[in-house]
Write a protein that holds these residues in place. Structure first.
Motif, PDB file in Angstrom:
ATOM      1  N   PHE A 241      42.954  42.176  15.185  1.00  0.00           N
ATOM      2  CA  PHE A 241      42.839  42.873  16.683  1.00  0.00           C
ATOM      3  C   PHE A 241      43.472  44.306  16.250  1.00  0.00           C
ATOM      4  O   PHE A 241      44.580  44.593  15.760  1.00  0.00           O
ATOM      5  CB  PHE A 241      43.883  42.285  17.576  1.00  0.00           C
ATOM      6  N   TYR A 242      42.685  45.400  16.568  1.00  0.00           N
ATOM      7  CA  TYR A 242      42.917  46.529  16.486  1.00  0.00           C
ATOM      8  C   TYR A 242      42.723  47.364  18.019  1.00  0.00           C
ATOM      9  O   TYR A 242      41.695  46.954  18.517  1.00  0.00           O
ATOM     10  CB  TYR A 242      41.889  47.216  15.690  1.00  0.00           C
ATOM     11  N   GLY A 243      43.735  48.008  18.372  1.00  0.00           N
ATOM     12  CA  GLY A 243      43.681  48.533  19.759  1.00  0.00           C
ATOM     13  C   GLY A 243      44.514  49.765  19.998  1.00  0.00           C
ATOM     14  O   GLY A 243      45.134  50.261  19.235  1.00  0.00           O
ATOM     15  N   ALA A 244      44.199  50.363  21.117  1.00  0.00           N
ATOM     16  CA  ALA A 244      44.570  51.698  21.566  1.00  0.00           C
ATOM     17  C   ALA A 244      44.885  51.551  23.035  1.00  0.00           C
ATOM     18  O   ALA A 244      43.835  51.137  23.655  1.00  0.00           O
ATOM     19  CB  ALA A 244      43.806  53.058  21.208  1.00  0.00           C
ATOM     20  N   TYR A 245      45.912  52.166  23.625  1.00  0.00           N
ATOM     21  CA  TYR A 245      46.092  51.971  24.864  1.00  0.00           C
ATOM     22  C   TYR A 245      46.598  53.403  25.754  1.00  0.00           C
ATOM     23  O   TYR A 245      47.153  54.142  25.030  1.00  0.00           O
ATOM     24  CB  TYR A 245      47.332  51.069  25.427  1.00  0.00           C
ATOM     25  N   PHE A 246      46.085  53.667  27.072  1.00  0.00           N
ATOM     26  CA  PHE A 246      46.346  54.567  27.639  1.00  0.00           C
ATOM     27  C   PHE A 246      46.327  54.455  29.171  1.00  0.00           C
ATOM     28  O   PHE A 246      45.970  53.434  29.798  1.00  0.00           O
ATOM     29  CB  PHE A 246      45.322  55.722  27.371  1.00  0.00           C
ATOM     30  N   ARG A 247      46.896  55.408  29.958  1.00  0.00           N
ATOM     31  CA  ARG A 247      46.938  55.326  31.389  1.00  0.00           C
ATOM     32  C   ARG A 247      46.119  56.430  31.814  1.00  0.00           C
ATOM     33  O   ARG A 247      46.004  57.648  31.603  1.00  0.00           O
ATOM     34  CB  ARG A 247      48.253  55.577  31.794  1.00  0.00           C
TER      35      ARG A 247
END
Length: 123
Positions: A104-110
């Motif tokens: 699992f590769y991920g990036a998170y933002f608001r």
């Protein structure tokens, strides 16, 4: 199985502009725009993201623990779209990276309204 996911926003013009520009590289655009709600996606027959002014006309509140996750198809697109989101005014909630080795590769933002969004890739 999922038809669409709806997130509450405070400014429809800003939300439509943010998500239309961000998701354009995936072939998404505003497909249906009805005053207080707009559906963004590739086609009405595929999963969509809807942005809306809450029906009760009370202020929108991002849910703690709620998140929309979008698979753009590759780690490279995760990185590209994450950085584009930041350029468009989003705030970082987890820089791109491998979260589960080889899985699992991920990036998170608001987004500008505080809604949490992830771009991810399995494999």
């Amino acid at each position: 199985m999922i038809g669409y996911v709806t997130i509450g926003v405070s400014d429809m013009s800003r939300a439509k502009s943010f998500y239309s520009e961000l998701l354009a590289e995936l072939g998404a655009k505003v497909l249906l725009d009805k005053d207080r709600i707009a559906f963004i996606g590739k086609s009405m027959g595929q999963p969509m993201l809807a942005v809306c002014i809450p029906y009760d006309k009370e202020p929108n509140h991002p849910g703690n623990g709620n998140m929309v996750a979008i698979n753009p198809g590759s780690k490279e697109m995760v990185d590209k779209l994450y950085h584009k989101a930041i350029e468009l005014g989003a705030s970082c909630d987890g820089e791109p990276g491998q979260r589960i080795p080889d899985r699992f590769y991920g990036a998170y933002f608001r987004d500008p309204d505080g809604n949490k969004v992830a771009f991810f890739h399995f494999g």
